[in-house]
Design an enzyme around this catalytic site. Structure first.
Site, mmCIF file in Angstrom:
data_model
loop_
_atom_site.group_PDB
_atom_site.id
_atom_site.type_symbol
_atom_site.label_atom_id
_atom_site.label_comp_id
_atom_site.label_asym_id
_atom_site.label_seq_id
_atom_site.Cartn_x
_atom_site.Cartn_y
_atom_site.Cartn_z
ATOM 1 N N TYR A 145 17.811 1.598 6.186
ATOM 2 C CA TYR A 145 17.937 1.155 7.572
ATOM 3 C C TYR A 145 17.075 -0.079 7.768
ATOM 4 C CZ TYR A 145 17.635 1.144 12.682
ATOM 5 O OH TYR A 145 17.694 0.782 14.011
ATOM 6 N N ASP A 240 11.818 -4.737 2.829
ATOM 7 C CA ASP A 240 11.657 -4.244 4.191
ATOM 8 C C ASP A 240 10.582 -3.165 4.143
ATOM 9 O OD1 ASP A 240 11.684 -3.025 6.629
ATOM 10 O OD2 ASP A 240 13.856 -2.790 6.760
ATOM 11 N N LYS A 268 6.013 -1.221 12.770
ATOM 12 C CA LYS A 268 5.370 0.094 12.866
ATOM 13 C C LYS A 268 3.824 0.017 12.758
ATOM 14 C CE LYS A 268 9.606 2.540 12.241
ATOM 15 N NZ LYS A 268 10.744 2.347 11.382
HETATM 16 C C1 LIG Z 1 11.979 1.456 11.813
HETATM 17 C C2 LIG Z 1 12.531 0.540 10.812
HETATM 18 C C3 LIG Z 1 13.125 -0.682 11.173
HETATM 19 C C4 LIG Z 1 13.356 -1.084 12.606
HETATM 20 O O1 LIG Z 1 12.167 -1.228 13.306
HETATM 21 P P1 LIG Z 1 12.202 -1.122 14.928
HETATM 22 O O2 LIG Z 1 10.797 -1.453 15.325
HETATM 23 O O3 LIG Z 1 12.627 0.259 15.246
HETATM 24 O O4 LIG Z 1 13.159 -2.144 15.408
HETATM 25 C C5 LIG Z 1 13.519 -1.535 10.161
HETATM 26 N N1 LIG Z 1 13.347 -1.204 8.872
HETATM 27 C C6 LIG Z 1 12.793 -0.046 8.492
HETATM 28 C C7 LIG Z 1 12.624 0.259 7.038
HETATM 29 C C8 LIG Z 1 12.384 0.882 9.440
HETATM 30 O O5 LIG Z 1 11.877 2.060 9.051
#
Ligand SMILES: *Cc1c(COP(=O)(O)O)cnc(C)c1O
Length: 428
Positions: A145, A240, A268
């Site tokens: 994701y 990511d 995060k």
């Molecule tokens: C949570 C997440 C996102 C998106 O971040 P948001 O702050 O919710 O927009 C993107 N990549 C990874 C791996 C994530 O866990």
């Protein structure tokens, strides 16, 4: 049974005002059923709902709160910053402090740009990679994701790698025409995707440790193999690390596995519970970003002083080796306890763990990618989830989410959690 009267009342009102009663779909209980507790407060490892039920929190806002809820250092920095105004729309010193700290922890990030969410970070870093390489094709992995930007909302088909089809209405097929999907932990499939799209792939983006299909670790050599394939095909490697950044290791997955991405997306933990994301990496690439380069990306509240101080105080709290030894120790104790309970009650379970992240699946086979994760027992999870909630253990309402611990989770919380697993497994 839990008394959730006030939550149920609030959820009824919320459902009239907000789609599904929530502001992010993962918070709804659609896959497990029931009403989500509305949370009134949090402190350390605990949250309390509006009906006064107390839970040990393993969601931690889906990762950010690595020092637990309302850590005094974070709260007092926020109070002091708020009294100096919440935003200026002009540079502030905290941006420099946080950037220095991030680069010190992740030296591959030579320059960075702060944004307001993980979604913004991955969306912007992809625009940058396309601008730098002049190639629009991107490879992503099934079950990874990367936020909700149009071109990431792609469903993987079966087979080696599939040309993407949008899996949300509203995403034009043109938006995902350049998104290719490969299975995680499958280098041959990635090589085949590159070969079938020669000269078209500008970047490959990966969650180096996958946290959005439950927690799935990279196989030995997988990340190194991605690095080699990107080099051989003149494509940029994007990690990511929105979830893994500062959660699997002080320096993220890139330090843990010693693989150097060209670009990194963060979110995060970097905001310590406030809305922050960042993208960064090689200086020669980052110099394409406006205003020193032509790649446009901006933000009214980016680098916001409140968000910056929360990030600074949060990262400061995870520098010492003892913190990471503490996470490992907590994880070992929890895993041992869960394994024993599972054995005793004959429940097939798979445990994956790294740093302050945990994952468990009701599955009798190792989980190595999305396809194997999807074979986990959803019915059993549903029952398990509600029993654990009644035990005062707050987990994400999906087997495909990681669980998180904080520096506030100690031996007492581990013991209570294991006892809850034990009683719950007896009833499954
Ligand atoms: C949570 C997440 C996102 C998106 O971040 P948001 O702050 O919710 O927009 C993107 N990549 C990874 C791996 C994530 O866990």
């Amino acid at each position: 049974m839990l008394n959730l009267d006030k939550s149920i009342q609030l959820f009824n009102d919320a459902s009239d005002l907000l789609p599904g009663g929530v502001n992010s779909p993962v918070r709804a209980f659609n896959s497990v059923g029931g009403t989500p507790p509305f949370i009134a407060s949090g402190s350390g490892a605990y949250i309390e709902d509006v009906d006064g039920n107390r839970y040990i929190d393993y969601v931690l806002s889906y990762g950010p709160l690595i020092r637990g809820h309302a850590h005094p250092a974070v709260v007092s920095a926020l109070q002091a910053a708020a009294a100096r105004s919440t935003t200026y729309g002009a540079p502030n010193p905290h941006e420099v402090t946080l950037a220095k700290l991030v680069r010190e922890m992740m030296p591959n990030i030579e320059m960075m740009r702060f944004v307001n969410s993980g979604t913004e970070a991955t969306m912007s870093v992809t625009r940058l990679a396309r601008a730098f390489t002049g190639k629009n094709g991107i490879i992503k992995f099934k079950g990874n994701y990367h936020g909700h930007a149009d071109f990431f909302l792609v469903e993987a088909g079966s087979g080696v790698a599939t040309l993407g089809l949008p899996n949300s209405p509203g995403v034009p097929s043109s938006a995902v025409a350049d998104t290719l999907v490969a299975p995680f932990n499958d280098l041959e499939a990635v090589a085949a995707t590159f070969a079938a799209n020669k000269g078209k792939i500008g970047a490959l983006i990966v969650e180096p440790i996958s946290g959005n299909m439950g927690l799935v670790l990279p196989a030995a050599g997988f990340l190194e193999g991605l690095r080699d394939l990107c080099d051989a095909n003149d494509a940029l490697l994007i990690f990511d690390e929105v979830m893994t950044g500062f959660r699997c290791h002080r320096g993220g997955a890139q330090a843990l596995y010693n693989v150097k991405p060209d670009l990194t997306a963060l979110g995060k933990v970097i905001g310590g519970g406030l809305p922050v994301g960042a993208y960064g990496g090689r200086r020669d690439i980052m110099e394409m970003v406006a205003p020193i380069g032509p790649m446009y990306q901006a933000g009214t509240l980016s680098g916001n002083p409140l968000a910056m101080v929360a990030g600074i105080e949060t990262l400061k709290g995870i520098q010492d080796e003892e913190v990471w030894e503490g996470f490992a120790e907590f994880g070992r104790i929890l895993d041992d306890g869960i394994q024993q309970a599972a054995k005793k009650h004959n429940i097939p379970i798979q445990l994956n763990r790294v740093g302050s992240m945990q994952g468990f699946f009701f599955n009798d086979k190792p989980v190595t990618n999305y396809t194997t994760a999807a074979t986990s027992d959803a019915n059993r999870f549903r029952k398990f989830f509600h029993l654990m909630l009644e035990e005062g253990i707050y987990l994400a309402p999906s087997q495909f989410e990681a669980a998180f611990i904080s520096t506030a989770h100690g031996p007492q919380e581990a013991a209570r959690t294991i006892a809850a697993f034990e009683r719950t497994f007896a009833q499954l």
